[in-house]
Design a protein around this motif. Sequence first.
Motif, PDB file in Angstrom:
ATOM      1  N   ARG A 152       0.824  -1.203   0.000  1.00  0.00           N
ATOM      2  CA  ARG A 152       0.000   0.000   0.000  1.00  0.00           C
ATOM      3  C   ARG A 152       0.862   1.258   0.000  1.00  0.00           C
ATOM      4  O   ARG A 152       0.552   2.237  -0.692  1.00  0.00           O
ATOM      5  CB  ARG A 152      -0.935  -0.018   1.209  1.00  0.00           C
ATOM      6  CG  ARG A 152      -2.014  -1.089   1.111  1.00  0.00           C
ATOM      7  CD  ARG A 152      -2.709  -1.330   2.426  1.00  0.00           C
ATOM      8  NE  ARG A 152      -3.682  -2.429   2.313  1.00  0.00           N
ATOM      9  CZ  ARG A 152      -3.940  -3.295   3.275  1.00  0.00           C
ATOM     10  NH1 ARG A 152      -3.305  -3.208   4.448  1.00  0.00           N
ATOM     11  NH2 ARG A 152      -4.824  -4.259   3.089  1.00  0.00           N
ATOM     12  N   SER A 153       1.941   1.237   0.771  1.00  0.00           N
ATOM     13  CA  SER A 153       2.842   2.390   0.771  1.00  0.00           C
ATOM     14  C   SER A 153       3.479   2.590  -0.594  1.00  0.00           C
ATOM     15  O   SER A 153       3.604   3.727  -1.084  1.00  0.00           O
ATOM     16  CB  SER A 153       3.932   2.209   1.839  1.00  0.00           C
ATOM     17  OG  SER A 153       3.413   2.400   3.132  1.00  0.00           O
ATOM     18  N   ALA A 154       3.884   1.507  -1.233  1.00  0.00           N
ATOM     19  CA  ALA A 154       4.493   1.598  -2.561  1.00  0.00           C
ATOM     20  C   ALA A 154       3.481   2.070  -3.594  1.00  0.00           C
ATOM     21  O   ALA A 154       3.807   2.840  -4.509  1.00  0.00           O
ATOM     22  CB  ALA A 154       5.071   0.244  -2.963  1.00  0.00           C
ATOM     23  N   THR A 155       2.236   1.631  -3.465  1.00  0.00           N
ATOM     24  CA  THR A 155       1.177   2.077  -4.372  1.00  0.00           C
ATOM     25  C   THR A 155       0.910   3.567  -4.182  1.00  0.00           C
ATOM     26  O   THR A 155       0.773   4.324  -5.151  1.00  0.00           O
ATOM     27  CB  THR A 155      -0.112   1.277  -4.130  1.00  0.00           C
ATOM     28  OG1 THR A 155       0.151  -0.114  -4.294  1.00  0.00           O
ATOM     29  CG2 THR A 155      -1.205   1.691  -5.089  1.00  0.00           C
ATOM     30  N   PHE A 156       0.857   3.997  -2.940  1.00  0.00           N
ATOM     31  CA  PHE A 156       0.677   5.415  -2.624  1.00  0.00           C
ATOM     32  C   PHE A 156       1.800   6.243  -3.237  1.00  0.00           C
ATOM     33  O   PHE A 156       1.564   7.304  -3.836  1.00  0.00           O
ATOM     34  CB  PHE A 156       0.647   5.599  -1.108  1.00  0.00           C
ATOM     35  CG  PHE A 156       0.554   7.026  -0.652  1.00  0.00           C
ATOM     36  CD1 PHE A 156      -0.679   7.636  -0.488  1.00  0.00           C
ATOM     37  CD2 PHE A 156       1.700   7.760  -0.377  1.00  0.00           C
ATOM     38  CE1 PHE A 156      -0.768   8.957  -0.059  1.00  0.00           C
ATOM     39  CE2 PHE A 156       1.623   9.078   0.047  1.00  0.00           C
ATOM     40  CZ  PHE A 156       0.382   9.684   0.207  1.00  0.00           C
ATOM     41  N   THR A 165       0.883  -4.640  -9.067  1.00  0.00           N
ATOM     42  CA  THR A 165       1.821  -5.756  -9.210  1.00  0.00           C
ATOM     43  C   THR A 165       3.249  -5.276  -9.010  1.00  0.00           C
ATOM     44  O   THR A 165       4.049  -5.924  -8.308  1.00  0.00           O
ATOM     45  CB  THR A 165       1.677  -6.410 -10.597  1.00  0.00           C
ATOM     46  OG1 THR A 165       0.342  -6.874 -10.759  1.00  0.00           O
ATOM     47  CG2 THR A 165       2.634  -7.573 -10.738  1.00  0.00           C
ATOM     48  N   ILE A 166       3.578  -4.158  -9.605  1.00  0.00           N
ATOM     49  CA  ILE A 166       4.912  -3.581  -9.434  1.00  0.00           C
ATOM     50  C   ILE A 166       5.104  -3.152  -7.985  1.00  0.00           C
ATOM     51  O   ILE A 166       6.178  -3.347  -7.394  1.00  0.00           O
ATOM     52  CB  ILE A 166       5.106  -2.398 -10.394  1.00  0.00           C
ATOM     53  CG1 ILE A 166       5.094  -2.881 -11.839  1.00  0.00           C
ATOM     54  CG2 ILE A 166       6.407  -1.662 -10.074  1.00  0.00           C
ATOM     55  CD1 ILE A 166       5.164  -1.767 -12.870  1.00  0.00           C
ATOM     56  N   ALA A 167       4.062  -2.567  -7.391  1.00  0.00           N
ATOM     57  CA  ALA A 167       4.150  -2.141  -5.992  1.00  0.00           C
ATOM     58  C   ALA A 167       4.401  -3.334  -5.076  1.00  0.00           C
ATOM     59  O   ALA A 167       5.164  -3.244  -4.113  1.00  0.00           O
ATOM     60  CB  ALA A 167       2.867  -1.419  -5.594  1.00  0.00           C
ATOM     61  N   ALA A 168       3.772  -4.472  -5.375  1.00  0.00           N
ATOM     62  CA  ALA A 168       3.971  -5.668  -4.553  1.00  0.00           C
ATOM     63  C   ALA A 168       5.407  -6.157  -4.639  1.00  0.00           C
ATOM     64  O   ALA A 168       5.983  -6.608  -3.641  1.00  0.00           O
ATOM     65  CB  ALA A 168       3.000  -6.758  -4.981  1.00  0.00           C
ATOM     66  N   ARG A 169       5.999  -6.077  -5.835  1.00  0.00           N
ATOM     67  CA  ARG A 169       7.413  -6.459  -5.980  1.00  0.00           C
ATOM     68  C   ARG A 169       8.306  -5.498  -5.214  1.00  0.00           C
ATOM     69  O   ARG A 169       9.291  -5.907  -4.578  1.00  0.00           O
ATOM     70  CB  ARG A 169       7.803  -6.500  -7.457  1.00  0.00           C
ATOM     71  CG  ARG A 169       7.203  -7.672  -8.223  1.00  0.00           C
ATOM     72  CD  ARG A 169       7.996  -7.978  -9.480  1.00  0.00           C
ATOM     73  NE  ARG A 169       7.972  -6.858 -10.419  1.00  0.00           N
ATOM     74  CZ  ARG A 169       7.083  -6.742 -11.415  1.00  0.00           C
ATOM     75  NH1 ARG A 169       6.156  -7.666 -11.579  1.00  0.00           N
ATOM     76  NH2 ARG A 169       7.141  -5.718 -12.238  1.00  0.00           N
ATOM     77  N   SER A 170       7.973  -4.217  -5.278  1.00  0.00           N
ATOM     78  CA  SER A 170       8.737  -3.227  -4.524  1.00  0.00           C
ATOM     79  C   SER A 170       8.647  -3.498  -3.026  1.00  0.00           C
ATOM     80  O   SER A 170       9.638  -3.391  -2.300  1.00  0.00           O
ATOM     81  CB  SER A 170       8.209  -1.829  -4.838  1.00  0.00           C
ATOM     82  OG  SER A 170       8.889  -0.853  -4.082  1.00  0.00           O
ATOM     83  N   ALA A 171       7.461  -3.875  -2.574  1.00  0.00           N
ATOM     84  CA  ALA A 171       7.273  -4.196  -1.157  1.00  0.00           C
ATOM     85  C   ALA A 171       8.121  -5.382  -0.738  1.00  0.00           C
ATOM     86  O   ALA A 171       8.688  -5.402   0.364  1.00  0.00           O
ATOM     87  CB  ALA A 171       5.803  -4.468  -0.876  1.00  0.00           C
TER      88      ALA A 171
END
Length: 217
Positions: A152-156, A165-171
């Motif tokens: 969620r932080s990466a998506t924000f 999907t990219i945010a989840a990889r970043s997380a």
Amino acid sequence: MVADYAKVTPQRVPGLLDLHRMAVVMISETAREDASVLVLGAGGGLELHSFATARPNWSFVGVDPSQAMLDLAANIVKDAGSRVELLRGDINDAPDGPFDGATCLLTLHFLTQAERLHVLRGLRKRLRPGAPLIIAHHCRPKIGQAHDWLTRSATFAAGENADVTIAARSAMGMMQKLMLLSEKDEEMLMRKAGFTAPAMFYAGLSFRGWVAYAPEH
């Protein structure tokens, strides 16, 4: 990354400028009119700029291990002139003080528990009795999975066109790089370092912030 820091960091951390404002409020409660404040992890200069603008009578020492980030900070706080001193190094290189307050924002989550305890003890030794320390960084959530909250932080941070999907990889990458402690362990470490009355005052997705105080005696 250094060049974009001042632009992208406020987009990545929910309420970052308000976090700075809250830090000023809490330091002001006990600080002298001509307070001296230690800012550990000052590279980039965002909080130094906020603090110096809000309190024109205060002076600051900013410490950071990255010369490139200190150079960026120097440009951002140039209007503050001699009120801001920038030093390259870590807590061991910080002046003895005593300071009327200290902050360490978006930094401690990179350190192991042992390293974090060393830093917290160093900060406590440099504060006047009763002076506050303000910290904020990624934390392991009390409820829910850390990966979900980091996603969620990466998506924000990615903004309107975020790809989950990219945010989840970043997380996943953040989970491998960061030392995420529980809220209980965060407060335990502050007490172990000698601080009193740790209290959470800020929460934004996976970020948490606390204020704690150097002992009066």
